[in-house]
Design a protein around this motif. Structure first.
Motif, PDB file in Angstrom:
ATOM      1  N   TYR A  21       0.858  -1.188   0.000  1.00 49.87           N
ATOM      2  CA  TYR A  21       0.000   0.000   0.000  1.00 49.87           C
ATOM      3  C   TYR A  21       0.892   1.235   0.000  1.00 49.87           C
ATOM      4  N   ALA A  22       0.452   2.280  -0.700  1.00 52.11           N
ATOM      5  CA  ALA A  22       1.310   3.458  -0.843  1.00 52.11           C
ATOM      6  C   ALA A  22       0.893   4.641   0.019  1.00 52.11           C
ATOM      7  N   ALA A  23      -0.292   4.601   0.623  1.00 49.73           N
ATOM      8  CA  ALA A  23      -0.824   5.792   1.301  1.00 49.73           C
ATOM      9  C   ALA A  23      -0.711   5.674   2.813  1.00 49.73           C
ATOM     10  N   SER A  24       0.489   5.920   3.337  1.00 48.11           N
ATOM     11  CA  SER A  24       0.630   5.978   4.793  1.00 48.11           C
ATOM     12  C   SER A  24       0.195   7.336   5.329  1.00 48.11           C
ATOM     13  N   SER A  25       0.048   8.328   4.434  1.00 47.04           N
ATOM     14  CA  SER A  25      -0.334   9.683   4.842  1.00 47.04           C
ATOM     15  C   SER A  25      -1.462  10.194   3.947  1.00 47.04           C
ATOM     16  N   PRO A  26      -2.707   9.798   4.223  1.00 44.45           N
ATOM     17  CA  PRO A  26      -3.821  10.221   3.371  1.00 44.45           C
ATOM     18  C   PRO A  26      -3.946  11.724   3.185  1.00 44.45           C
ATOM     19  N   ALA A  27      -3.705  12.497   4.234  1.00 45.77           N
ATOM     20  CA  ALA A  27      -3.872  13.951   4.126  1.00 45.77           C
ATOM     21  C   ALA A  27      -2.938  14.542   3.076  1.00 45.77           C
ATOM     22  N   VAL A  28      -1.731  13.995   2.953  1.00 48.67           N
ATOM     23  CA  VAL A  28      -0.788  14.508   1.958  1.00 48.67           C
ATOM     24  C   VAL A  28      -1.265  14.185   0.551  1.00 48.67           C
ATOM     25  N   VAL A  29      -1.757  12.954   0.352  1.00 47.03           N
ATOM     26  CA  VAL A  29      -2.288  12.567  -0.961  1.00 47.03           C
ATOM     27  C   VAL A  29      -3.458  13.459  -1.341  1.00 47.03           C
ATOM     28  N   LEU A  30      -4.369  13.654  -0.409  1.00 45.45           N
ATOM     29  CA  LEU A  30      -5.557  14.474  -0.682  1.00 45.45           C
ATOM     30  C   LEU A  30      -5.193  15.936  -0.915  1.00 45.45           C
ATOM     31  N   ALA A  31      -4.170  16.428  -0.211  1.00 48.73           N
ATOM     32  CA  ALA A  31      -3.741  17.812  -0.409  1.00 48.73           C
ATOM     33  C   ALA A  31      -3.170  18.014  -1.806  1.00 48.73           C
ATOM     34  N   ALA A  32      -2.531  16.969  -2.343  1.00 48.95           N
ATOM     35  CA  ALA A  32      -1.995  17.072  -3.699  1.00 48.95           C
ATOM     36  C   ALA A  32      -3.111  17.290  -4.711  1.00 48.95           C
ATOM     37  N   ALA A  33      -4.277  16.708  -4.424  1.00 52.77           N
ATOM     38  CA  ALA A  33      -5.431  16.867  -5.324  1.00 52.77           C
ATOM     39  C   ALA A  33      -6.256  18.105  -5.000  1.00 52.77           C
ATOM     40  N   ALA A  34      -6.102  18.636  -3.797  1.00 55.11           N
ATOM     41  CA  ALA A  34      -6.960  19.753  -3.373  1.00 55.11           C
ATOM     42  C   ALA A  34      -6.785  20.981  -4.253  1.00 55.11           C
ATOM     43  N   SER A  35      -5.531  21.283  -4.631  1.00 54.15           N
ATOM     44  CA  SER A  35      -5.294  22.481  -5.437  1.00 54.15           C
ATOM     45  C   SER A  35      -5.667  22.280  -6.895  1.00 54.15           C
ATOM     46  N   LEU A  36      -5.972  21.039  -7.283  1.00 56.21           N
ATOM     47  CA  LEU A  36      -6.371  20.735  -8.658  1.00 56.21           C
ATOM     48  C   LEU A  36      -7.876  20.566  -8.791  1.00 56.21           C
ATOM     49  N   THR A  37      -8.598  20.696  -7.682  1.00 58.87           N
ATOM     50  CA  THR A  37     -10.050  20.519  -7.668  1.00 58.87           C
ATOM     51  C   THR A  37     -10.685  21.686  -6.936  1.00 58.87           C
ATOM     52  N   SER A  38     -12.026  21.768  -7.018  1.00 59.77           N
ATOM     53  CA  SER A  38     -12.701  22.889  -6.352  1.00 59.77           C
ATOM     54  C   SER A  38     -13.993  22.503  -5.645  1.00 59.77           C
ATOM     55  N   LYS A  39     -14.517  21.297  -5.914  1.00 63.82           N
ATOM     56  CA  LYS A  39     -15.819  20.928  -5.367  1.00 63.82           C
ATOM     57  C   LYS A  39     -15.804  19.629  -4.570  1.00 63.82           C
ATOM     58  N   ILE A  40     -15.082  18.649  -5.024  1.00 57.39           N
ATOM     59  CA  ILE A  40     -15.172  17.311  -4.436  1.00 57.39           C
ATOM     60  C   ILE A  40     -14.657  17.322  -3.001  1.00 57.39           C
ATOM     61  N   ARG A  41     -15.366  16.619  -2.117  1.00 55.97           N
ATOM     62  CA  ARG A  41     -14.939  16.511  -0.729  1.00 55.97           C
ATOM     63  C   ARG A  41     -13.835  15.473  -0.617  1.00 55.97           C
ATOM     64  N   LEU A  42     -12.916  15.697   0.320  1.00 56.18           N
ATOM     65  CA  LEU A  42     -11.695  14.901   0.430  1.00 56.18           C
ATOM     66  C   LEU A  42     -11.595  14.352   1.847  1.00 56.18           C
ATOM     67  N   THR A  43     -11.560  13.025   1.967  1.00 64.76           N
ATOM     68  CA  THR A  43     -11.611  12.409   3.295  1.00 64.76           C
ATOM     69  C   THR A  43     -10.625  11.259   3.432  1.00 64.76           C
ATOM     70  N   SER A  44     -10.218  11.009   4.651  1.00 63.87           N
ATOM     71  CA  SER A  44      -9.517   9.758   4.934  1.00 63.87           C
ATOM     72  C   SER A  44     -10.542   8.635   4.920  1.00 63.87           C
ATOM     73  N   ALA A  45     -10.038   7.382   4.732  1.00 64.32           N
ATOM     74  CA  ALA A  45     -10.990   6.268   4.650  1.00 64.32           C
ATOM     75  C   ALA A  45     -10.305   4.929   4.983  1.00 64.32           C
ATOM     76  N   VAL A  46      -9.794   4.757   6.173  1.00 62.70           N
ATOM     77  CA  VAL A  46      -9.872   5.599   7.364  1.00 62.70           C
ATOM     78  C   VAL A  46      -8.465   5.980   7.827  1.00 62.70           C
ATOM     79  N   MET A  47      -8.411   6.908   8.823  1.00 65.76           N
ATOM     80  CA  MET A  47      -7.205   7.106   9.624  1.00 65.76           C
ATOM     81  C   MET A  47      -7.271   6.156  10.803  1.00 65.76           C
ATOM     82  N   ILE A  48      -6.161   5.494  11.085  1.00 68.59           N
ATOM     83  CA  ILE A  48      -6.104   4.558  12.219  1.00 68.59           C
ATOM     84  C   ILE A  48      -5.793   5.378  13.471  1.00 68.59           C
TER      85      ILE A  48
END
Length: 351
Positions: free
Chosen positions: A55-82
Protein backbone atom coordinates in the motif's frame (compact mmCIF):
# COMPACT_ATOMS: atom_id res chain seq x y z
CA UNK A 1 -27.58 11.06 -1.87
CA UNK A 2 -23.81 11.42 -2.28
CA UNK A 3 -21.62 9.07 -4.33
CA UNK A 4 -17.88 8.73 -4.37
CA UNK A 5 -14.78 6.58 -4.49
CA UNK A 6 -12.51 5.18 -1.80
CA UNK A 7 -9.13 3.55 -2.28
CA UNK A 8 -6.29 2.03 -0.27
CA UNK A 9 -3.73 2.93 -2.98
CA UNK A 10 -2.65 -0.68 -3.37
CA UNK A 11 0.60 -1.65 -5.09
CA UNK A 12 0.20 -5.40 -5.50
CA UNK A 13 1.72 -7.45 -8.34
CA UNK A 14 -0.26 -7.19 -11.56
CA UNK A 15 -2.03 -10.52 -12.02
CA UNK A 16 -1.35 -10.58 -15.77
CA UNK A 17 2.26 -9.35 -15.90
CA UNK A 18 3.59 -10.02 -12.41
CA UNK A 19 5.00 -6.48 -12.33
CA UNK A 20 4.50 -4.23 -9.31
CA UNK A 21 3.82 -0.54 -9.77
CA UNK A 22 6.00 1.79 -7.70
CA UNK A 23 4.54 3.65 -4.76
CA UNK A 24 5.33 6.95 -6.49
CA UNK A 25 3.53 6.06 -9.71
CA UNK A 26 0.45 4.76 -7.90
CA UNK A 27 0.24 7.92 -5.79
CA UNK A 28 0.30 10.05 -8.93
CA UNK A 29 -2.43 7.89 -10.44
CA UNK A 30 -4.65 8.48 -7.42
CA UNK A 31 -4.34 12.24 -7.82
CA UNK A 32 -5.48 11.82 -11.45
CA UNK A 33 -8.42 9.70 -10.25
CA UNK A 34 -9.51 12.38 -7.78
CA UNK A 35 -9.40 15.07 -10.46
CA UNK A 36 -11.46 12.89 -12.82
CA UNK A 37 -13.94 12.05 -10.05
CA UNK A 38 -14.70 15.74 -9.67
CA UNK A 39 -14.91 16.28 -13.42
CA UNK A 40 -17.62 13.61 -13.75
CA UNK A 41 -19.64 14.99 -10.85
CA UNK A 42 -18.84 12.69 -7.93
CA UNK A 43 -19.19 14.10 -4.42
CA UNK A 44 -16.34 12.63 -2.39
CA UNK A 45 -13.06 10.75 -2.61
CA UNK A 46 -11.50 8.84 0.31
CA UNK A 47 -7.98 7.53 0.86
CA UNK A 48 -7.23 4.91 3.52
CA UNK A 49 -4.14 4.75 5.76
CA UNK A 50 -1.88 1.67 5.66
CA UNK A 51 1.72 0.92 6.60
CA UNK A 52 2.66 -2.06 4.41
CA UNK A 53 4.79 -2.60 1.32
CA UNK A 54 1.69 -3.36 -0.76
CA UNK A 55 0.00 0.00 0.00
CA UNK A 56 1.31 3.46 -0.84
CA UNK A 57 -0.82 5.79 1.30
CA UNK A 58 0.63 5.98 4.79
CA UNK A 59 -0.33 9.68 4.84
CA UNK A 60 -3.82 10.22 3.37
CA UNK A 61 -3.87 13.95 4.13
CA UNK A 62 -0.79 14.51 1.96
CA UNK A 63 -2.29 12.57 -0.96
CA UNK A 64 -5.56 14.47 -0.68
CA UNK A 65 -3.74 17.81 -0.41
CA UNK A 66 -2.00 17.07 -3.70
CA UNK A 67 -5.43 16.87 -5.32
CA UNK A 68 -6.96 19.75 -3.37
CA UNK A 69 -5.29 22.48 -5.44
CA UNK A 70 -6.37 20.73 -8.66
CA UNK A 71 -10.05 20.52 -7.67
CA UNK A 72 -12.70 22.89 -6.35
CA UNK A 73 -15.82 20.93 -5.37
CA UNK A 74 -15.17 17.31 -4.44
CA UNK A 75 -14.94 16.51 -0.73
CA UNK A 76 -11.69 14.90 0.43
CA UNK A 77 -11.61 12.41 3.29
CA UNK A 78 -9.52 9.76 4.93
CA UNK A 79 -10.99 6.27 4.65
CA UNK A 80 -9.87 5.60 7.36
CA UNK A 81 -7.20 7.11 9.62
CA UNK A 82 -6.10 4.56 12.22
CA UNK A 83 -6.67 6.81 15.19
CA UNK A 84 -5.53 4.25 17.78
CA UNK A 85 -1.90 4.47 16.60
CA UNK A 86 -1.92 8.15 15.61
CA UNK A 87 -1.54 11.41 17.52
CA UNK A 88 -4.94 13.14 17.52
CA UNK A 89 -3.29 16.56 17.58
CA UNK A 90 -1.35 15.79 14.42
CA UNK A 91 -4.37 14.19 12.73
CA UNK A 92 -6.42 17.31 13.35
CA UNK A 93 -3.62 19.63 12.23
CA UNK A 94 -3.08 17.66 9.01
CA UNK A 95 -6.75 17.73 8.08
CA UNK A 96 -7.24 21.33 9.16
CA UNK A 97 -4.36 22.14 6.80
CA UNK A 98 -6.10 20.15 4.05
CA UNK A 99 -9.30 22.01 4.85
CA UNK A 100 -7.54 25.32 4.34
CA UNK A 101 -5.92 24.28 1.06
CA UNK A 102 -9.23 22.89 -0.26
CA UNK A 103 -11.27 25.83 1.12
CA UNK A 104 -13.50 23.75 3.37
CA UNK A 105 -13.71 20.34 1.69
CA UNK A 106 -11.81 18.12 4.15
CA UNK A 107 -13.23 15.40 6.36
CA UNK A 108 -11.68 12.98 8.81
CA UNK A 109 -12.90 9.38 8.82
CA UNK A 110 -11.41 7.43 11.71
CA UNK A 111 -11.41 3.80 12.77
CA UNK A 112 -9.60 1.22 14.82
CA UNK A 113 -8.07 -0.41 11.75
CA UNK A 114 -8.37 -4.02 10.61
CA UNK A 115 -4.64 -3.91 9.77
CA UNK A 116 -2.39 -3.65 12.79
CA UNK A 117 1.07 -2.89 11.33
CA UNK A 118 0.90 0.69 12.59
CA UNK A 119 0.79 -0.37 16.25
CA UNK A 120 4.37 -1.71 16.57
CA UNK A 121 5.57 0.90 14.06
CA UNK A 122 4.51 3.74 16.35
CA UNK A 123 5.21 1.94 19.62
CA UNK A 124 1.75 0.84 20.75
CA UNK A 125 0.65 -2.45 22.29
CA UNK A 126 -2.26 -4.28 20.69
CA UNK A 127 -3.55 -5.24 24.13
CA UNK A 128 -4.52 -1.57 24.46
CA UNK A 129 -6.49 -1.66 21.18
CA UNK A 130 -9.85 -0.47 22.54
CA UNK A 131 -8.48 1.80 25.23
CA UNK A 132 -6.25 3.62 22.74
CA UNK A 133 -9.11 4.33 20.37
CA UNK A 134 -11.50 5.58 23.03
CA UNK A 135 -8.93 7.84 24.67
CA UNK A 136 -7.68 9.31 21.40
CA UNK A 137 -11.19 9.88 20.11
CA UNK A 138 -11.93 11.85 23.26
CA UNK A 139 -8.93 14.09 22.57
CA UNK A 140 -9.72 14.49 18.87
CA UNK A 141 -13.28 15.60 19.67
CA UNK A 142 -11.97 18.06 22.26
CA UNK A 143 -9.71 19.61 19.61
CA UNK A 144 -12.60 19.72 17.13
CA UNK A 145 -14.68 21.72 19.62
CA UNK A 146 -12.13 24.15 20.99
CA UNK A 147 -9.09 26.11 19.80
CA UNK A 148 -7.45 25.70 23.20
CA UNK A 149 -7.47 22.33 24.87
CA UNK A 150 -6.88 20.99 28.36
CA UNK A 151 -6.76 17.20 28.44
CA UNK A 152 -5.02 14.27 30.13
CA UNK A 153 -5.00 10.54 29.51
CA UNK A 154 -2.99 7.37 29.90
CA UNK A 155 -1.36 6.92 26.48
CA UNK A 156 -0.34 10.48 25.58
CA UNK A 157 1.23 13.44 27.34
CA UNK A 158 -1.28 15.83 28.89
CA UNK A 159 -2.20 19.15 27.26
CA UNK A 160 -2.70 22.17 29.50
CA UNK A 161 -4.62 25.01 27.86
CA UNK A 162 -2.67 24.88 24.61
CA UNK A 163 -3.88 26.07 21.22
CA UNK A 164 -4.13 23.65 18.28
CA UNK A 165 -3.45 25.23 14.89
CA UNK A 166 -4.27 25.82 12.12
CA UNK A 167 -8.01 26.03 12.64
CA UNK A 168 -10.10 24.66 9.79
CA UNK A 169 -12.35 26.59 7.42
CA UNK A 170 -15.26 24.37 8.48
CA UNK A 171 -16.51 24.74 12.02
CA UNK A 172 -16.65 22.02 13.07
CA UNK A 173 -14.32 20.00 10.87
CA UNK A 174 -16.37 16.84 10.07
CA UNK A 175 -15.31 13.67 11.89
CA UNK A 176 -16.84 10.36 10.79
CA UNK A 177 -16.43 6.98 12.49
CA UNK A 178 -15.95 3.92 10.30
CA UNK A 179 -17.06 0.48 11.43
CA UNK A 180 -16.94 -3.04 10.03
CA UNK A 181 -20.37 -3.68 11.51
CA UNK A 182 -20.06 -4.10 15.26
CA UNK A 183 -23.30 -3.26 17.13
CA UNK A 184 -21.28 -1.66 19.92
CA UNK A 185 -19.62 0.70 17.45
CA UNK A 186 -22.99 1.70 15.99
CA UNK A 187 -24.36 2.52 19.44
CA UNK A 188 -21.24 4.41 20.53
CA UNK A 189 -21.17 6.49 17.35
CA UNK A 190 -24.84 7.35 17.66
CA UNK A 191 -24.45 8.36 21.29
CA UNK A 192 -21.68 10.76 20.23
CA UNK A 193 -23.79 12.20 17.42
CA UNK A 194 -21.08 11.59 14.81
CA UNK A 195 -21.55 10.62 11.14
CA UNK A 196 -21.32 6.86 10.63
CA UNK A 197 -19.66 4.77 7.89
CA UNK A 198 -20.33 1.06 7.43
CA UNK A 199 -17.70 -1.10 5.73
CA UNK A 200 -19.95 -3.58 3.91
CA UNK A 201 -17.31 -6.04 2.74
CA UNK A 202 -16.61 -9.76 2.76
CA UNK A 203 -19.11 -12.59 2.79
CA UNK A 204 -22.06 -10.53 4.03
CA UNK A 205 -25.54 -9.50 3.01
CA UNK A 206 -25.68 -5.68 2.76
CA UNK A 207 -29.27 -5.48 3.95
CA UNK A 208 -28.21 -7.09 7.24
CA UNK A 209 -26.61 -3.76 8.11
CA UNK A 210 -30.01 -2.15 8.48
CA UNK A 211 -30.06 -3.29 12.10
CA UNK A 212 -26.79 -1.45 12.78
CA UNK A 213 -28.25 1.72 11.31
CA UNK A 214 -31.29 1.35 13.57
CA UNK A 215 -29.05 0.90 16.62
CA UNK A 216 -27.11 3.99 15.59
CA UNK A 217 -30.24 6.08 15.11
CA UNK A 218 -31.78 4.89 18.38
CA UNK A 219 -28.66 5.81 20.34
CA UNK A 220 -28.43 9.19 18.62
CA UNK A 221 -32.09 9.98 19.30
CA UNK A 222 -31.75 8.98 22.95
CA UNK A 223 -28.74 11.31 23.23
CA UNK A 224 -30.83 14.18 21.87
CA UNK A 225 -29.36 14.50 18.37
CA UNK A 226 -31.37 15.48 15.30
CA UNK A 227 -31.38 12.38 13.09
CA UNK A 228 -31.95 14.43 9.95
CA UNK A 229 -28.53 16.04 10.43
CA UNK A 230 -26.59 12.77 10.80
CA UNK A 231 -25.31 11.29 7.51
CA UNK A 232 -24.74 7.55 7.13
CA UNK A 233 -22.34 6.15 4.56
CA UNK A 234 -21.36 2.73 3.27
CA UNK A 235 -18.16 1.47 1.69
CA UNK A 236 -18.17 -1.55 -0.63
CA UNK A 237 -15.74 -3.03 -3.13
CA UNK A 238 -16.89 -2.87 -6.71
CA UNK A 239 -16.23 -2.07 -10.34
CA UNK A 240 -18.18 -0.77 -13.33
CA UNK A 241 -17.77 -1.50 -17.04
CA UNK A 242 -19.93 -1.17 -20.12
CA UNK A 243 -21.44 -4.64 -19.66
CA UNK A 244 -21.98 -6.97 -16.73
CA UNK A 245 -19.79 -9.65 -18.27
CA UNK A 246 -16.91 -7.27 -18.88
CA UNK A 247 -17.09 -5.87 -15.34
CA UNK A 248 -17.19 -9.34 -13.77
CA UNK A 249 -14.21 -10.58 -15.77
CA UNK A 250 -12.09 -7.46 -15.30
CA UNK A 251 -12.59 -7.24 -11.53
CA UNK A 252 -12.17 -10.92 -10.69
CA UNK A 253 -8.39 -11.53 -11.18
CA UNK A 254 -7.14 -8.82 -8.83
CA UNK A 255 -9.95 -9.42 -6.33
CA UNK A 256 -9.22 -13.15 -6.27
CA UNK A 257 -5.48 -12.61 -5.82
CA UNK A 258 -5.82 -9.88 -3.19
CA UNK A 259 -8.47 -11.68 -1.16
CA UNK A 260 -6.40 -14.84 -1.04
CA UNK A 261 -3.35 -12.93 0.18
CA UNK A 262 -5.45 -11.65 3.08
CA UNK A 263 -7.02 -15.07 3.64
CA UNK A 264 -3.56 -16.62 4.01
CA UNK A 265 -2.47 -13.88 6.42
CA UNK A 266 -5.59 -14.29 8.55
CA UNK A 267 -5.78 -18.08 8.35
CA UNK A 268 -9.21 -18.08 6.72
CA UNK A 269 -10.43 -20.37 3.90
CA UNK A 270 -9.32 -19.55 0.34
CA UNK A 271 -11.48 -17.42 -1.92
CA UNK A 272 -12.99 -19.09 -5.00
CA UNK A 273 -14.81 -17.94 -8.13
CA UNK A 274 -18.06 -19.24 -6.63
CA UNK A 275 -17.58 -16.87 -3.65
CA UNK A 276 -17.02 -13.99 -6.06
CA UNK A 277 -20.05 -14.78 -8.18
CA UNK A 278 -22.26 -15.01 -5.09
CA UNK A 279 -20.97 -11.64 -3.84
CA UNK A 280 -21.70 -10.08 -7.26
CA UNK A 281 -25.33 -11.18 -7.13
CA UNK A 282 -28.02 -8.57 -6.43
CA UNK A 283 -28.02 -9.40 -2.71
CA UNK A 284 -24.23 -9.69 -2.43
CA UNK A 285 -21.60 -7.29 -1.08
CA UNK A 286 -19.70 -6.61 -4.33
CA UNK A 287 -21.06 -3.78 -6.50
CA UNK A 288 -19.83 -5.09 -9.84
CA UNK A 289 -21.58 -4.74 -13.18
CA UNK A 290 -22.79 -2.34 -15.81
CA UNK A 291 -24.09 1.10 -14.76
CA UNK A 292 -27.71 -0.02 -14.47
CA UNK A 293 -26.84 -3.03 -12.31
CA UNK A 294 -24.64 -1.06 -9.93
CA UNK A 295 -27.13 1.81 -9.72
CA UNK A 296 -29.96 -0.57 -8.84
CA UNK A 297 -27.90 -2.16 -6.06
CA UNK A 298 -27.04 1.24 -4.59
CA UNK A 299 -30.68 2.36 -4.75
CA UNK A 300 -31.73 -0.88 -3.02
CA UNK A 301 -29.20 -0.21 -0.26
CA UNK A 302 -30.44 3.36 0.17
CA UNK A 303 -34.07 2.28 0.45
CA UNK A 304 -33.55 -0.66 2.80
CA UNK A 305 -30.53 0.34 4.92
CA UNK A 306 -30.82 4.11 4.93
CA UNK A 307 -27.42 5.27 3.72
CA UNK A 308 -27.03 8.84 2.48
CA UNK A 309 -23.54 8.41 0.97
CA UNK A 310 -22.06 5.50 -0.97
CA UNK A 311 -18.34 4.83 -1.49
CA UNK A 312 -17.41 2.45 -4.32
CA UNK A 313 -14.03 1.06 -3.27
CA UNK A 314 -11.72 0.34 -6.17
CA UNK A 315 -9.48 -1.04 -7.32
CA UNK A 316 -9.14 -4.12 -5.16
CA UNK A 317 -5.53 -5.04 -5.78
CA UNK A 318 -3.74 -3.69 -8.82
CA UNK A 319 -5.80 -3.08 -11.95
CA UNK A 320 -4.91 -1.19 -15.14
CA UNK A 321 -5.18 2.53 -14.47
CA UNK A 322 -7.24 3.11 -17.61
CA UNK A 323 -9.84 0.56 -16.41
CA UNK A 324 -10.15 2.35 -13.06
CA UNK A 325 -10.49 5.71 -14.79
CA UNK A 326 -13.23 4.37 -17.06
CA UNK A 327 -15.09 2.94 -14.06
CA UNK A 328 -14.93 6.37 -12.40
CA UNK A 329 -16.35 7.95 -15.55
CA UNK A 330 -19.23 5.48 -15.59
CA UNK A 331 -19.94 5.98 -11.88
CA UNK A 332 -20.12 9.74 -12.30
CA UNK A 333 -21.88 10.03 -15.66
CA UNK A 334 -24.22 7.04 -15.67
CA UNK A 335 -24.61 5.51 -12.21
CA UNK A 336 -24.83 8.70 -10.13
CA UNK A 337 -27.60 10.35 -12.19
CA UNK A 338 -29.71 7.17 -12.04
CA UNK A 339 -29.25 6.89 -8.29
CA UNK A 340 -29.91 10.55 -7.52
CA UNK A 341 -33.01 10.69 -9.68
CA UNK A 342 -34.57 7.54 -8.25
CA UNK A 343 -33.69 8.39 -4.63
CA UNK A 344 -35.15 11.89 -5.03
CA UNK A 345 -38.33 10.44 -6.54
CA UNK A 346 -38.63 7.80 -3.81
CA UNK A 347 -38.02 10.30 -1.00
CA UNK A 348 -40.62 12.69 -2.45
CA UNK A 349 -43.20 9.91 -2.57
CA UNK A 350 -42.52 9.01 1.08
CA UNK A 351 -42.86 12.50 2.53
Amino acid sequence: MELGISTFVETTPDVQTGETISHAERLREVVEEIVLAEEVGLDVYGVGEHHRHDYAASSPAVVLAAAASLTSKIRLTSAVMILSSADPVRVFQDFATLDGISNGRAEIMIGRGSFTESFPLFGYDLKDYEELFNEKLELLLAIQKSEKVTWSGKHRAAINNLGIYPRPVQDPLPIWIGSAGSPESAIRTGALGLPFVLAIIGNVQPLDYAKHVQLYKKAAAEAGYDLSSLPIASHSHGFIAETNELALEKFFPSTHARTNVRAKEKGTPPYHRSDYDAACSFDGALYVGDPETVANKIIHLRKHVGITRFFLHMPHGTMPHEDVMQAIRLLGTEVAPRVREEVARWEASNR
